[in-house]
Scaffold this motif. Structure first.
Motif, PDB file in Angstrom:
ATOM      1  N   SER A 147       0.832  -1.211   0.000  1.00 39.87           N
ATOM      2  CA  SER A 147       0.000   0.000   0.000  1.00 39.87           C
ATOM      3  C   SER A 147       0.861   1.253   0.000  1.00 39.87           C
ATOM      4  CB  SER A 147      -0.916   0.018   1.220  1.00 39.87           C
ATOM      5  OG  SER A 147      -1.853  -1.013   1.135  1.00 39.87           O
ATOM      6  N   TYR A 203       0.978   4.031  -2.965  1.00 36.47           N
ATOM      7  CA  TYR A 203       0.744   5.442  -2.644  1.00 36.47           C
ATOM      8  C   TYR A 203       1.887   6.302  -3.176  1.00 36.47           C
ATOM      9  CZ  TYR A 203       0.450   9.698   0.099  1.00 36.47           C
ATOM     10  OH  TYR A 203       0.421  11.009   0.479  1.00 36.47           O
ATOM     11  N   ARG A 258       0.060  -3.523  -7.168  1.00 42.96           N
ATOM     12  CA  ARG A 258      -1.022  -4.075  -6.340  1.00 42.96           C
ATOM     13  C   ARG A 258      -1.361  -5.514  -6.741  1.00 42.96           C
ATOM     14  NH1 ARG A 258      -4.813  -0.128  -6.615  1.00 42.96           N
ATOM     15  NH2 ARG A 258      -3.984   0.885  -4.764  1.00 42.96           N
TER      16      ARG A 258
END
Length: 131
Positions: free
Chosen positions: A42, A46, A127
């Motif tokens: 994550s 980001y 991801r």
């Protein structure tokens, strides 16, 4: 003797509603804790999105500065111009239009869009690569 309302009791509904109360949803389905790997993925996603958005912002700022004939001697203009030169991905001279302001808007705007597409695609790949 005036009627005094009694204080709310646990389980009392303070707002009149005909809908049944909604149950609490856990943060993750099944209540699984977030692993260090998921947190790292994550964070990487980001950062990839943040970097691509900052690059696109620098390119758009340069296009706007050029379109509105900003002062080339200004420190901010020079800083954004140097960033835009590095981040243009070779698209700075793709189109040669009659008006140099439109040329900057089209070329640097296109480079900004490419940065956003690259950032989004790379974030999706990161991801998906992490189980």
């Amino acid at each position: 003797m005036p009627h005094t309302p009694k204080p709310p009791q646990p389980g009392d509904r303070l707002v009149a509603s005909s809908a049944p109360p909604r149950p609490h949803r856990p943060a993750l389905p099944g209540g699984r804790p977030v692993t260090t790997r998921q947190r790292a993925v994550s964070t990487v996603v980001y950062l990839v999105k943040l970097i691509s958005k900052v690059a696109a912002l620098a390119l758009v700022l340069y296009a706007v500065f050029t379109a509105f004939k900003a002062n080339p001697a200004n420190v901010w203009y020079q800083f954004v111009e140097s960033l835009a030169g590095v981040l243009s991905l070779g698209l700075a001279n793709l189109f040669q239009l009659a008006d140099p302001r439109w040329t900057a808007m089209v070329n640097y705007g296109l480079a900004a869009i490419v940065w956003l597409i690259i950032g989004s695609s790379l974030a999706g790949l990161v991801r998906r690569a992490a189980p």
